[in-house]
Design a protein around this motif. Structure first.
Motif, PDB file in Angstrom:
ATOM      1  N   UNK A 116      57.922 -49.565 -18.162  1.00  0.00           N
ATOM      2  CA  UNK A 116      57.346 -48.378 -18.795  1.00  0.00           C
ATOM      3  C   UNK A 116      56.184 -48.717 -19.721  1.00  0.00           C
ATOM      4  N   UNK A 117      55.653 -49.889 -19.599  1.00  0.00           N
ATOM      5  CA  UNK A 117      54.558 -50.309 -20.461  1.00  0.00           C
ATOM      6  C   UNK A 117      54.998 -51.464 -21.336  1.00  0.00           C
ATOM      7  N   UNK A 118      54.079 -52.380 -21.605  1.00  0.00           N
ATOM      8  CA  UNK A 118      54.427 -53.601 -22.320  1.00  0.00           C
ATOM      9  C   UNK A 118      54.921 -53.308 -23.736  1.00  0.00           C
ATOM     10  N   UNK A 119      54.252 -52.405 -24.443  1.00  0.00           N
ATOM     11  CA  UNK A 119      54.652 -52.100 -25.821  1.00  0.00           C
ATOM     12  C   UNK A 119      56.072 -51.545 -25.859  1.00  0.00           C
ATOM     13  N   UNK A 120      56.385 -50.680 -24.922  1.00  0.00           N
ATOM     14  CA  UNK A 120      57.727 -50.104 -24.859  1.00  0.00           C
ATOM     15  C   UNK A 120      58.775 -51.204 -24.720  1.00  0.00           C
ATOM     16  N   UNK A 121      58.534 -52.134 -23.801  1.00  0.00           N
ATOM     17  CA  UNK A 121      59.542 -53.161 -23.542  1.00  0.00           C
ATOM     18  C   UNK A 121      59.608 -54.193 -24.669  1.00  0.00           C
ATOM     19  N   UNK A 122      58.504 -54.418 -25.359  1.00  0.00           N
ATOM     20  CA  UNK A 122      58.551 -55.314 -26.520  1.00  0.00           C
ATOM     21  C   UNK A 122      59.446 -54.725 -27.607  1.00  0.00           C
ATOM     22  N   UNK A 123      59.284 -53.416 -27.878  1.00  0.00           N
ATOM     23  CA  UNK A 123      60.151 -52.762 -28.867  1.00  0.00           C
ATOM     24  C   UNK A 123      61.606 -52.786 -28.407  1.00  0.00           C
ATOM     25  N   UNK A 124      61.794 -52.519 -27.106  1.00  0.00           N
ATOM     26  CA  UNK A 124      63.145 -52.446 -26.556  1.00  0.00           C
ATOM     27  C   UNK A 124      63.877 -53.780 -26.722  1.00  0.00           C
ATOM     28  N   UNK A 125      63.174 -54.882 -26.486  1.00  0.00           N
ATOM     29  CA  UNK A 125      63.781 -56.213 -26.608  1.00  0.00           C
ATOM     30  C   UNK A 125      64.207 -56.478 -28.052  1.00  0.00           C
ATOM     31  N   UNK A 126      63.328 -56.159 -28.992  1.00  0.00           N
ATOM     32  CA  UNK A 126      63.637 -56.452 -30.391  1.00  0.00           C
ATOM     33  C   UNK A 126      64.658 -55.482 -30.966  1.00  0.00           C
ATOM     34  N   UNK A 127      64.710 -54.257 -30.450  1.00  0.00           N
ATOM     35  CA  UNK A 127      65.773 -53.342 -30.880  1.00  0.00           C
ATOM     36  C   UNK A 127      67.132 -53.893 -30.488  1.00  0.00           C
TER      37      UNK A 127
END
Length: 381
Positions: free
Chosen positions: A315-326
């Motif tokens: 869904x986009x790199x920024x989305x998955x970066x947040x998702x990983x750190x959440x």
């Protein structure tokens, strides 16, 4: 005394040489006596060797026999029936139209058509009589050779049925079968309804591959010889041989992308998919097609896979970066970069460029979400 006519051919030359040798070297006066001489002799004679190699089809004047049989039969036909026979069924040159014959004999087209149908049935009965033996023998050879189906070009060559030289071709195919034409093949008309091709094409799964064992089994049950199976099934424009396999070739780029990914067994870029298909497909065209196909899912920045593989949708790199750190809280920067590249194919410059949008902050070699970062939106179904 009527002299037997032998067709002018290499066979007739060999027969003359054989006869000359027999007259000069033996006491034989007939062909039968000469053959007996050869049979009793232990010597090999080149003249006989040449005769022994001659195909019987070269010695048989079957076309003349068929012509004679039809001429005898035609004497009992009405004038319009004879016109249909000689001008339509076995035309010496171009076939006359039924409408032209109807006009010539002063009857309606429907009447001429009925007469032609009745004449076909009369011919079938005549072929089964003693006078019809030449036609019956020839049509049995045709039926035995062609079987259920055969490429028309092959049949013409094997059976001397070239449409440019054999005026009896259409009549023989009608009586032998009837045989009809279908995409370059001659097919026994009565067997067409049970042709399993449609069932085989429709039975493919998501991988778009035909079950080759099932293809062979069904076509053999239908009556088609094994050496014809591959050519027969690929005559259907929806079926191709693709990288050594039988596949259903879709009409859209989306269909073809599904086929390529099924064969690859792993996500790929639009360029890789196009190159795998090998049809000079423009990457941009493929990208548009796969982005609109509900059977496909974006699984990385540039990667696409089959939705049936249950891959997480990208869904986009920024989305998955947040998702990983959440999910993980915080991570060493090096570990985070390695994880994003391994999982999403994102290199370090791309990750650093998306960090601000993702709401990430770094301190002392650790990456974490900033306090003001918005949570990642829920995944789309």
């Amino acid at each position: 005394m009527v002299q037997t006519e032998i067709k002018a051919s290499p066979a007739s030359r060999a027969l003359r040489l054989f006869a000359d040798w027999g007259i000069a070297e033996t006491g034989a006066s007939t062909l039968g006596e000469l053959i007996e001489e050869i049979r009793d002799s232990e010597e090999s004679r080149p003249e006989w060797d040449e005769i022994a190699k001659i195909p019987l089809s070269e010695l048989s004047n079957s076309d003349q026999s068929i012509q004679d049989a039809l001429e005898r039969w035609a004497t009992g036909l009405r004038e319009i029936e004879r016109s249909i026979l000689w001008d339509r069924m076995v035309p010496a040159e171009s076939m006359e139209s039924l409408q032209a014959l109807a006009n010539e004999h002063g009857v309606a087209y429907a009447t001429a058509w009925s007469i032609q149908e009745a004449l076909t049935h009369k011919l079938a009965k005549f072929v089964e009589t003693g006078d019809g033996v030449p036609i019956r023998r020839r049509t049995r050879i045709i039926r035995t050779t062609i079987g259920v189906a055969m490429k028309e070009e092959t049949a013409n060559e094997l059976l001397d049925l070239d449409p440019g030289t054999n005026r009896f071709r259409e009549l023989l195919l009608r009586v032998a079968g009837p045989y009809c034409r279908d995409r370059g093949w001659l097919v026994l008309d009565e067997m067409r309804p049970s042709d399993p091709t449609e069932d085989l094409v429709q039975s493919v799964g998501e991988n778009e591959r035909l079950n080759e064992r099932l293809v062979s089994y069904r076509l053999e049950r239908w009556g088609l010889e094994p050496d014809k199976h591959w050519d027969w099934i690929t005559r259907d424009p929806r079926v191709r041989e693709f990288r050594g396999k039988l596949v259903r070739w879709g009409n859209t780029l989306g269909d073809q992308a599904v086929l390529a990914l099924s064969d690859l067994g792993a996500p790929a870029t639009s360029r890789e998919i196009g190159e795998y298909l090998g049809d000079d497909i423009q990457p941009r065209s493929m990208q548009v097609a796969i982005s609109r196909d509900p059977r496909l899912v974006r699984s990385g920045p540039k990667l696409w896979g089959l939705r049936s593989w249950n891959l997480p949708e990208y869904l986009g790199l920024a989305h998955h970066m947040r998702e990983v750190l959440e999910a993980r809280g915080e991570m060493p920067i090096a570990e985070f970069l390695e994880f994003m590249e391994r999982t999403y194919g994102a290199n370090e410059p791309s990750v650093r460029a998306a960090a601000e949008k993702a709401g990430l902050g770094t301190a002392k070699g650790i990456v974490r979400l900033r306090d003001d970062a918005k949570p990642a939106p829920r995944r789309r179904k």
